[in-house]
Design a protein around this motif. Structure first.
Motif, mmCIF file in Angstrom:
data_model
loop_
_atom_site.group_PDB
_atom_site.id
_atom_site.type_symbol
_atom_site.label_atom_id
_atom_site.label_comp_id
_atom_site.label_asym_id
_atom_site.label_seq_id
_atom_site.Cartn_x
_atom_site.Cartn_y
_atom_site.Cartn_z
ATOM 1 N N LEU A 158 0.770 -1.024 -0.150
ATOM 2 C CA LEU A 158 0.055 -0.012 -0.110
ATOM 3 C C LEU A 158 0.919 1.116 0.004
ATOM 4 O O LEU A 158 0.391 2.173 -0.573
ATOM 5 C CB LEU A 158 -1.012 -0.025 1.275
ATOM 6 C CG LEU A 158 -2.144 -1.010 1.132
ATOM 7 C CD1 LEU A 158 -2.791 -1.060 2.695
ATOM 8 C CD2 LEU A 158 -3.015 -0.869 0.015
ATOM 9 N N THR A 159 2.097 1.176 0.608
ATOM 10 C CA THR A 159 2.751 2.290 0.660
ATOM 11 C C THR A 159 3.486 2.709 -0.786
ATOM 12 O O THR A 159 3.743 3.642 -0.926
ATOM 13 C CB THR A 159 4.062 2.338 1.733
ATOM 14 O OG1 THR A 159 4.975 0.952 1.237
ATOM 15 C CG2 THR A 159 3.582 1.919 3.082
ATOM 16 N N LEU A 160 3.443 1.764 -1.541
ATOM 17 C CA LEU A 160 4.208 1.928 -2.941
ATOM 18 C C LEU A 160 3.072 2.610 -4.074
ATOM 19 O O LEU A 160 3.516 3.056 -5.209
ATOM 20 C CB LEU A 160 4.463 0.580 -3.655
ATOM 21 C CG LEU A 160 5.657 -0.411 -2.849
ATOM 22 C CD1 LEU A 160 5.772 -1.637 -3.604
ATOM 23 C CD2 LEU A 160 6.830 0.527 -2.786
ATOM 24 N N LYS A 161 1.839 2.480 -3.890
ATOM 25 C CA LYS A 161 1.042 3.050 -4.629
ATOM 26 C C LYS A 161 0.918 4.567 -4.757
ATOM 27 O O LYS A 161 1.477 5.238 -3.720
ATOM 28 C CB LYS A 161 -0.433 2.829 -4.119
ATOM 29 C CG LYS A 161 -0.762 1.293 -4.251
ATOM 30 C CD LYS A 161 -2.272 0.865 -4.278
ATOM 31 C CE LYS A 161 -2.669 -0.542 -4.425
ATOM 32 N NZ LYS A 161 -4.094 -0.597 -4.517
ATOM 33 N N GLN A 162 1.098 4.999 -5.849
ATOM 34 C CA GLN A 162 1.086 6.212 -6.240
ATOM 35 C C GLN A 162 -0.010 7.306 -5.348
ATOM 36 O O GLN A 162 -0.883 6.910 -5.553
ATOM 37 C CB GLN A 162 1.287 6.734 -7.538
ATOM 38 C CG GLN A 162 2.346 6.235 -8.489
ATOM 39 C CD GLN A 162 2.322 6.713 -9.648
ATOM 40 O OE1 GLN A 162 1.246 6.898 -10.245
ATOM 41 N NE2 GLN A 162 3.420 6.975 -10.342
ATOM 42 N N ARG A 163 0.431 8.155 -4.729
ATOM 43 C CA ARG A 163 -0.383 9.265 -4.105
ATOM 44 C C ARG A 163 -1.279 8.658 -3.029
ATOM 45 O O ARG A 163 -2.581 8.653 -2.829
ATOM 46 C CB ARG A 163 -1.165 10.032 -5.110
ATOM 47 C CG ARG A 163 -0.172 11.081 -5.784
ATOM 48 C CD ARG A 163 -1.131 11.545 -7.067
ATOM 49 N NE ARG A 163 -1.215 10.735 -8.087
ATOM 50 C CZ ARG A 163 -0.284 10.285 -8.921
ATOM 51 N NH1 ARG A 163 0.972 10.699 -9.054
ATOM 52 N NH2 ARG A 163 -0.789 9.456 -9.965
ATOM 53 N N GLY A 164 -0.553 7.497 -2.170
ATOM 54 C CA GLY A 164 -1.432 6.751 -1.417
ATOM 55 C C GLY A 164 -1.800 7.512 -0.160
ATOM 56 O O GLY A 164 -2.489 7.091 0.531
#
Length: 408
Positions: free
Chosen positions: A238-244
């Protein structure tokens, strides 16, 4: 190891049956190289067809794909003389010597066992998709001509990635490592107040690819089903998703307000259900997730703003009022959260006709409790139908509302 031409945009195929692992792999790849040409599929025959139509620089495939396993896919690729795949990463749940020996003659670029080492996979992908010292930056696409915010939000409802992260997920994973390794109890303690993490882990635990015997309806049940390694993989993913995470101060303030309401509802639900000897963990989860849609709208508004759209508090308020419930319903359905949990969340807003459980009554009362502002309103609430059915009076409501949030 073969590195792609620094002037070319690499093409990658991901073949993985589990939707949440597939999504994780997708975002690990995009975190390394955001401009990659990416195809994803969920079974071996689809992957075989794609490989017959296109040349890929890298294939990432699970060994246990339905219809045609990843090992057979690798064998087919290696036997093909024309249009060879440059790199092939095979994923497997098996790490025994016999399984490794079976794969070695086919010369995979890597044979990685699940749960994945996200850091190790990232480093491998950097070597495969980037040349030395290369960095690829991707901007946010601009809005299409004539695009309005209403149409933008309507179009993104079915594909929303959910809510922004409200806690430091990387720190949470670090703090969940005990003396003997990953500790599920520590992880639950670290992430239990974040709606997005809880929803994703519950959804992943109930994934059709896992064929659960009974659905996980709480974070604790989801963690036990997934295990420590996979749980931590999903949280880190989840931390890798853009603009999370929200970067705009105004949107962040709105998200904090929605999150505060979620935590308050979860605390009330936990305490009230426990007082009545009901399933307090499930009620806590329903309370925490009931503003997931509103938070998802705020994340989408950030996309609108970054793409060049105008935003002010009036627009934010109107967007939440019009799309919050729709986004929440779409997410809960698309992620296939258990029906019983979805019914508890729905009960926060209204009770349908017919017979309803005592847990649903609890959640309906909680939905009214989070709106209270004065003690006079508490007395009025004690006389409502839901409170009377539960036999909860003014003293109990006062005790619940005056209890500190951290009491649960």
């Amino acid at each position: 190891m073969t590195v792609v031409d620094s002037m070319a945009v690499p093409s990658v195929l991901i073949a993985e049956s589990d939707p949440w692992t597939r999504d994780l792999l997708k975002h690990v790849v995009l975190s390394v190289r955001c401009d990659v040409q990416l195809d994803v599929c969920e079974e071996g025959r689809q992957a075989f067809t794609l490989l017959s139509q296109k040349t890929y620089d890298l294939v990432i495939a699970d060994a246990d794909l339905p219809a045609m396993g990843g090992l057979d896919l690798l064998r087919t690729v290696r036997q093909r003389r024309s249009s060879p795949v440059r790199a092939f990463i095979l994923l497997s749940d098996r790490s025994d010597i016999a399984s490794v020996r079976e794969v070695l003659p086919l010369a995979p670029t890597a044979y990685l066992t699940k749960p994945l080492d996200i850091g190790g996979l990232t480093r491998r992908l950097q070597g495969l998709l980037l040349s030395a010292g290369q960095e690829v930056l991707c901007g946010v696409p601009g809005l299409a001509p004539g695009m309005t915010l209403i149409r933008f939000l309507a179009q993104h409802r079915a594909t929303s990635d959910g809510a922004p992260l409200m806690i430091d997920a990387e720190a949470a994973v670090r703090h969940s490592i005990g003396p003997v390794g990953p500790d599920l109890a520590l992880l639950e303690q670290q992430v239990r107040t974040d709606p997005q993490i809880s929803a994703v882990l519950i959804a992943a635990a109930n994934s059709a690819a896992r064929h659960p015997v009974s659905p996980a309806q709480t974070l604790s049940q989801a963690l036990q089903s997934l295990g420590p390694g996979r749980s931590m993989n999903l949280v880190l993913g989840l931390t890798l998703k853009q603009r999370g995470q929200l970067s705009d101060p105004c949107l962040s303030d709105y998200a904090e307000q929605q999150w505060a309401v979620s935590r308050r509802a979860a605390g009330y639900a936990y305490a009230l259900a426990r007082m009545l000897n009901l399933d307090h963990q499930r009620c806590y989860c329903a309370g925490l997730l009931h503003r997931l849609g509103d938070l998802a709208v705020l994340r989408c508004l950030q996309e609108w703003q970054l793409a060049g759209g105008a935003l002010d508090t009036r627009v934010i308020d109107e967007s939440l009022a019009e799309f919050g419930a729709a986004y929440g319903s779409a997410l809960r359905t698309r992620w296939r959260l258990p029906l019983e949990l979805r019914e508890l969340i729905a009960a926060i807003y209204h009770l349908g006709g017919g017979v309803y459980s005592r847990e649903a009554l609890v959640m309906n009362l909680v939905g009214q409790m989070v709106k209270l502002t004065t003690e006079e309103e508490i007395s009025e609430l004690a006389n409502c139908k839901t409170a009377r059915l539960l036999r909860v009076g003014t003293p109990e409501l006062l005790r619940l509302i005056q209890a500190p949030e951290g009491c649960v």
